[in-house]
Design an enzyme around this catalytic site. Structure first.
Site, PDB file in Angstrom:
ATOM      1  N   HIS A 162      -7.356  -4.507  10.431  1.00  0.00           N
ATOM      2  CA  HIS A 162      -7.111  -4.333   8.988  1.00  0.00           C
ATOM      3  C   HIS A 162      -5.823  -5.026   8.551  1.00  0.00           C
ATOM      4  CE1 HIS A 162      -4.904  -0.235   9.709  1.00  0.00           C
ATOM      5  NE2 HIS A 162      -4.000  -1.175   9.491  1.00  0.00           N
ATOM      6  N   GLU A 165      -9.840  -2.046   5.377  1.00  0.00           N
ATOM      7  CA  GLU A 165     -10.419  -1.691   6.675  1.00  0.00           C
ATOM      8  C   GLU A 165     -11.703  -2.490   6.918  1.00  0.00           C
ATOM      9  OE1 GLU A 165      -8.786   0.172   8.656  1.00  0.00           O
ATOM     10  OE2 GLU A 165      -8.151   2.088   7.808  1.00  0.00           O
ATOM     11  N   ASP A 222       0.808  -1.212   0.000  1.00  0.00           N
ATOM     12  CA  ASP A 222       0.000   0.000   0.000  1.00  0.00           C
ATOM     13  C   ASP A 222       0.845   1.266   0.000  1.00  0.00           C
ATOM     14  OD1 ASP A 222       0.903  -0.458   2.584  1.00  0.00           O
ATOM     15  OD2 ASP A 222      -1.077  -0.868   3.405  1.00  0.00           O
ATOM     16  N   ASN A 262      -7.565  -2.368  14.433  1.00  0.00           N
ATOM     17  CA  ASN A 262      -8.964  -2.703  14.134  1.00  0.00           C
ATOM     18  C   ASN A 262      -9.062  -3.959  13.253  1.00  0.00           C
ATOM     19  OD1 ASN A 262      -8.076  -1.804  11.697  1.00  0.00           O
ATOM     20  ND2 ASN A 262      -9.517  -0.113  11.488  1.00  0.00           N
TER      21      ASN A 262
HETATM   22  C1  F6R Z   1       1.284  -1.062   6.209  1.00  0.00           C
HETATM   23  C2  F6R Z   1       0.070  -1.847   6.337  1.00  0.00           C
HETATM   24  C3  F6R Z   1      -0.747  -1.793   7.575  1.00  0.00           C
HETATM   25  C4  F6R Z   1       0.076  -2.092   8.830  1.00  0.00           C
HETATM   26  C5  F6R Z   1      -0.801  -2.025  10.067  1.00  0.00           C
HETATM   27  C6  F6R Z   1      -0.025  -2.197  11.340  1.00  0.00           C
HETATM   28  O1  F6R Z   1       1.869  -1.279   4.938  1.00  0.00           O
HETATM   29  O2  F6R Z   1      -0.274  -2.507   5.421  1.00  0.00           O
HETATM   30  O3  F6R Z   1      -1.786  -2.733   7.463  1.00  0.00           O
HETATM   31  O4  F6R Z   1       0.656  -3.363   8.726  1.00  0.00           O
HETATM   32  O5  F6R Z   1      -1.462  -0.780  10.125  1.00  0.00           O
HETATM   33  O6  F6R Z   1       0.815  -1.100  11.500  1.00  0.00           O
HETATM   34  P1  F6R Z   1       1.978  -1.085  12.604  1.00  0.00           P
HETATM   35  O7  F6R Z   1       2.928  -2.129  12.201  1.00  0.00           O
HETATM   36  O8  F6R Z   1       2.564   0.286  12.497  1.00  0.00           O
HETATM   37  O9  F6R Z   1       1.330  -1.352  13.895  1.00  0.00           O
END
Ligand code: F6R
Length: 241
Positions: A138, A143, A67, A136
């Site tokens: 995701h 999401e 992403d 959450n």
């Molecule tokens: C980032 C991504 C997100 C993160 C998730 C957890 O490329 O795809 O899904 O993996 O938001 O983020 P952290 O690791 O910062 O807790």
């Protein structure tokens, strides 16, 4: 799903880096699927060390990232392209021409998304994909919702994700409200998925992934349907299971 509960973030990163190193050693031109955020930073640093100190060769490795914020320029220090260069690509001998991060400057978003998806297919799919999990539930920027878009698409970030990601920005108002993300179906094209979770703030999401119903209300729970998923988490993240 194979589950490994380890002592802490360092052990989680070590185990994850070993899975990636194994694939890269066995298939030097493999396709690795990558994520950003805090979770994989330790693993990326270990992969950098394996490259510079142990000769793990990235010269033929190809990569595709999950992403990117939208809109954002790749030079912006908050962009995921910048993050990947800093945390992994510049620490290895990977050829940047072989690295792919969704284009936060794409003018025609629909065309870009179609091309990104086609590119993953043309590369022969992803050999090993790393994922973090949002508080959450995701994965990527898929999401929780009543339905999910299967392939690469533009999505609006939820309030909870904007708030979680504001730690990287000066203020919450500066966090981009949209992102380009691979969809669940794109992630499922990976032959093997390694998902990581560390810390108590991920405990509810981990419980919902493993103990809840399989539901788009917790996108990570869909991973229970994939044939080769390795989940590595520390004790704190596993505390509610
Ligand atoms: C980032 C991504 C997100 C993160 C998730 C957890 O490329 O795809 O899904 O993996 O938001 O983020 P952290 O690791 O910062 O807790």
């Amino acid at each position: 799903m194979q589950i490994h509960v380890v002592e802490n973030y360092e052990k989680m990163s070590e185990l994850a880096a070993n899975y990636f190193a194994e694939v890269i050693s066995e298939k030097p031109n493999c396709v690795i699927g990558l994520a950003t955020g805090s979770t994989p930073v330790g693993m990326y640093s270990l992969l950098g060390k394996k490259c510079t100190e142990e000769g793990l060769d990235f010269s033929e490795v190809r990569s595709v990232n999950l992403d990117e914020y939208y809109p954002i320029s790749p030079e912006n220090e908050q962009s995921y392209r910048y993050f990947m260069n800093k945390n992994l690509f510049d620490k290895t001998n990977i050829d940047k021409a072989n690295t792919n991060v969704p284009d936060g400057t794409a003018k025609d978003v629909d065309a870009f998304c179609r091309e990104y998806e086609a590119k993953i297919d043309a590369m022969g799919g992803i050999d090993i994909q790393i994922l973090g999990i949002g508080r959450n539930g995701h994965i990527g920027f898929n999401e929780p919702d009543s339905y999910l878009v299967p392939f690469t698409h533009l999505t609006a970030l939820t309030e909870s994700t904007i708030e979680a990601n504001s730690r990287f920005f000066e203020s919450e108002a500066d966090v981009p409200k949209h992102a380009l993300t691979m969809g669940i179906q794109s992630v499922f094209k990976a032959r093997r998925i390694v998902i990581l979770a560390s810390g108590a703030d991920k405990a509810e999401a981990v419980r919902d992934m493993l103990k809840g119903n399989i539901s788009t209300a917790c996108p990570a729970s869909l991973l229970c349907l994939h044939p080769d998923v390795i989940f590595i988490c520390d004790k704190d993240a596993y505390s509610l299971v």
